[in-house]
Design a protein around this motif. Structure first.
Motif, PDB file in Angstrom:
ATOM      1  N   ILE A 147       5.950   1.729  16.835  1.00 20.03           N
ATOM      2  CA  ILE A 147       5.971   2.217  15.453  1.00 20.03           C
ATOM      3  C   ILE A 147       5.895   3.743  15.404  1.00 20.03           C
ATOM      4  CG2 ILE A 147       3.482   2.038  14.992  1.00 20.03           C
ATOM      5  CD1 ILE A 147       4.417   0.790  12.340  1.00 20.03           C
ATOM      6  N   TRP A 177       3.034  -6.193   8.708  1.00 28.38           N
ATOM      7  CA  TRP A 177       3.538  -5.026   7.981  1.00 28.38           C
ATOM      8  C   TRP A 177       5.030  -4.909   8.236  1.00 28.38           C
ATOM      9  CZ3 TRP A 177       1.214  -2.743   4.164  1.00 28.38           C
ATOM     10  CH2 TRP A 177      -0.172  -2.774   4.101  1.00 28.38           C
ATOM     11  N   ILE A 233       5.751   3.887   0.668  1.00 27.17           N
ATOM     12  CA  ILE A 233       5.148   2.640   0.199  1.00 27.17           C
ATOM     13  C   ILE A 233       5.491   1.594   1.259  1.00 27.17           C
ATOM     14  CG2 ILE A 233       5.141   0.864  -1.617  1.00 27.17           C
ATOM     15  CD1 ILE A 233       6.149   3.004  -3.580  1.00 27.17           C
ATOM     16  N   TRP A 234       4.527   0.720   1.561  1.00 22.73           N
ATOM     17  CA  TRP A 234       4.755  -0.293   2.601  1.00 22.73           C
ATOM     18  C   TRP A 234       4.351  -1.669   2.092  1.00 22.73           C
ATOM     19  CZ3 TRP A 234       2.412   4.417   3.323  1.00 22.73           C
ATOM     20  CH2 TRP A 234       3.084   5.329   4.147  1.00 22.73           C
ATOM     21  N   GLU A 261       0.858  -1.183   0.000  1.00 20.04           N
ATOM     22  CA  GLU A 261       0.000   0.000   0.000  1.00 20.04           C
ATOM     23  C   GLU A 261       0.897   1.235   0.000  1.00 20.04           C
ATOM     24  OE1 GLU A 261      -2.426  -0.067   3.615  1.00 20.04           O
ATOM     25  OE2 GLU A 261      -1.230   1.563   4.419  1.00 20.04           O
ATOM     26  N   ALA A 297       0.458   1.417  11.504  1.00 22.46           N
ATOM     27  CA  ALA A 297      -0.142   2.496  12.297  1.00 22.46           C
ATOM     28  C   ALA A 297      -1.655   2.540  12.054  1.00 22.46           C
ATOM     29  CB  ALA A 297       0.505   3.834  11.943  1.00 22.46           C
ATOM     30  N   HIS A 322       9.148   5.581  15.718  1.00 24.47           N
ATOM     31  CA  HIS A 322      10.013   5.539  14.534  1.00 24.47           C
ATOM     32  C   HIS A 322       9.387   6.257  13.334  1.00 24.47           C
ATOM     33  CE1 HIS A 322      11.895   2.302  16.871  1.00 24.47           C
ATOM     34  NE2 HIS A 322      12.977   2.562  16.164  1.00 24.47           N
ATOM     35  N   PHE A 366      -1.086   4.932   7.952  1.00 23.79           N
ATOM     36  CA  PHE A 366      -0.795   3.884   6.966  1.00 23.79           C
ATOM     37  C   PHE A 366      -0.214   2.641   7.641  1.00 23.79           C
ATOM     38  CE2 PHE A 366      -0.563   7.930   4.809  1.00 23.79           C
ATOM     39  CZ  PHE A 366      -1.422   7.722   3.737  1.00 23.79           C
ATOM     40  N   ALA A 367      -0.358   1.533   6.927  1.00 20.45           N
ATOM     41  CA  ALA A 367       0.280   0.264   7.276  1.00 20.45           C
ATOM     42  C   ALA A 367      -0.007  -0.110   8.739  1.00 20.45           C
ATOM     43  CB  ALA A 367       1.762   0.329   6.948  1.00 20.45           C
ATOM     44  N   ILE A 378       4.024   8.854   8.766  1.00 23.46           N
ATOM     45  CA  ILE A 378       4.743   7.987   7.819  1.00 23.46           C
ATOM     46  C   ILE A 378       5.635   7.028   8.609  1.00 23.46           C
ATOM     47  CG2 ILE A 378       6.238   7.916   5.782  1.00 23.46           C
ATOM     48  CD1 ILE A 378       3.788   9.561   5.207  1.00 23.46           C
ATOM     49  N   PRO A 379       5.138   5.817   8.908  1.00 24.14           N
ATOM     50  CA  PRO A 379       6.000   4.850   9.585  1.00 24.14           C
ATOM     51  C   PRO A 379       7.130   4.418   8.648  1.00 24.14           C
ATOM     52  CG  PRO A 379       3.839   3.875   9.114  1.00 24.14           C
ATOM     53  CD  PRO A 379       3.801   5.284   8.610  1.00 24.14           C
ATOM     54  N   PRO A 380       8.203   3.803   9.209  1.00 23.39           N
ATOM     55  CA  PRO A 380       9.331   3.414   8.354  1.00 23.39           C
ATOM     56  C   PRO A 380       8.846   2.684   7.088  1.00 23.39           C
ATOM     57  CG  PRO A 380       9.866   2.997  10.635  1.00 23.39           C
ATOM     58  CD  PRO A 380       8.425   3.418  10.606  1.00 23.39           C
ATOM     59  N   VAL A 381       9.346   3.142   5.936  1.00 23.78           N
ATOM     60  CA  VAL A 381       8.819   2.663   4.650  1.00 23.78           C
ATOM     61  C   VAL A 381       9.473   1.347   4.241  1.00 23.78           C
ATOM     62  CG1 VAL A 381       8.252   5.017   3.930  1.00 23.78           C
ATOM     63  CG2 VAL A 381      10.461   4.028   3.277  1.00 23.78           C
TER      64      VAL A 381
END
Lengths: 145, 81
Positions: free
Chosen positions: B47, A132, A119-120, A48, B11, B50, B8-9, B75-78
């Motif tokens: 999370i 994740w 992007i993850w 995502e 989080a 970071h 996102f993700a 924006i958590p670590p990508v």
């Protein structure tokens, strides 16, 4: 050229897009879905992104690479959604007059993409659990399944 | 100021929502926002500690004030690529 897509990446089309009589070299990088990570089996990956920011950051990466290397053409494509084993989740193609610039620019683009573009990926493990991927965050602090 | 924060993700998964509304004093920074999010979602603190924050699609330094009208995202670590 920047693209985020839910469809399989058309690799020949990407190579064609960077083909030019001004170029003497074209380098293609593919990031593909690996089955085993530290002995743990992956069934598939989900990706995502934060669409508006991912597109903006990818476009900035292309501009920065063009400022740093004499790039003829550049294409960056990233998958979203479900990506099966062996499929490409990311493809980067760079053409330049001489090969060294194409290798260097391609390496910089994938390294920087992995560090800054929002992007993850989510691991869908073969045992049915999901996770994740957030580099640097310890597994104990990840959410319950 | 009231800030709507996109998530996102992991989080997003912890919060169970794609965005949350957080009330912060005017001039609050990403560091303040992180602290408020940790207070709201303590299980997500690993999370969140970071995570970086973005305003209108650009990363914001932890000590710079968050613009009040901007689109704010956590924006958590990508992990693209």
């Amino acid at each position: 050229m920047i693209r985020l897509t839910h469809e399989p990446i058309d690799i020949p089309a990407l190579l064609q897009a960077v083909n030019s009589p001004q170029a003497g070299a074209a380098v293609l990088f593919l990031g593909t879905t690996r089955e085993f990570t530290h002995g743990r089996q992956t069934a598939w990956l989900d990706y995502e992104c934060y669409p508006a920011m991912a597109e903006k950051k990818l476009a900035e990466l292309e501009s920065q690479a063009r400022a740093r290397w004499p790039i003829v053409e550049c294409g960056i494509v990233h998958r979203l959604g479900k990506v099966e084993l062996g499929e490409a989740s990311v493809a980067i193609a760079v053409s330049t007059a001489h090969r060294r610039d194409a290798f260097e620019a391609g390496q910089w683009l994938i390294d920087t993409l992995k560090a800054v573009v929002p992007i993850w990926k989510k691991e869908n493990w073969a045992d049915g659990s999901t996770e994740w991927v957030h580099p640097g965050v310890s597994p104990t602090s990840r959410p319950p399944e | 100021m009231k800030i709507e924060v996109k998530l996102f993700a992991a989080a997003r998964q912890y919060a169970g929502a794609e965005s949350v509304e957080i009330e912060l004093p005017d001039g609050a920074t990403p560091a303040d926002l992180r602290q408020a999010l940790v207070a709201r979602f303590p299980e997500a603190q690993g999370i969140l500690r970071h995570a970086m924050f973005a305003a209108d699609m650009d990363f914001v330094n932890d000590d710079d004030p968050l613009p009040s009208e901007a689109e704010i995202a956590c924006i958590p670590p990508v992990s693209g690529g």
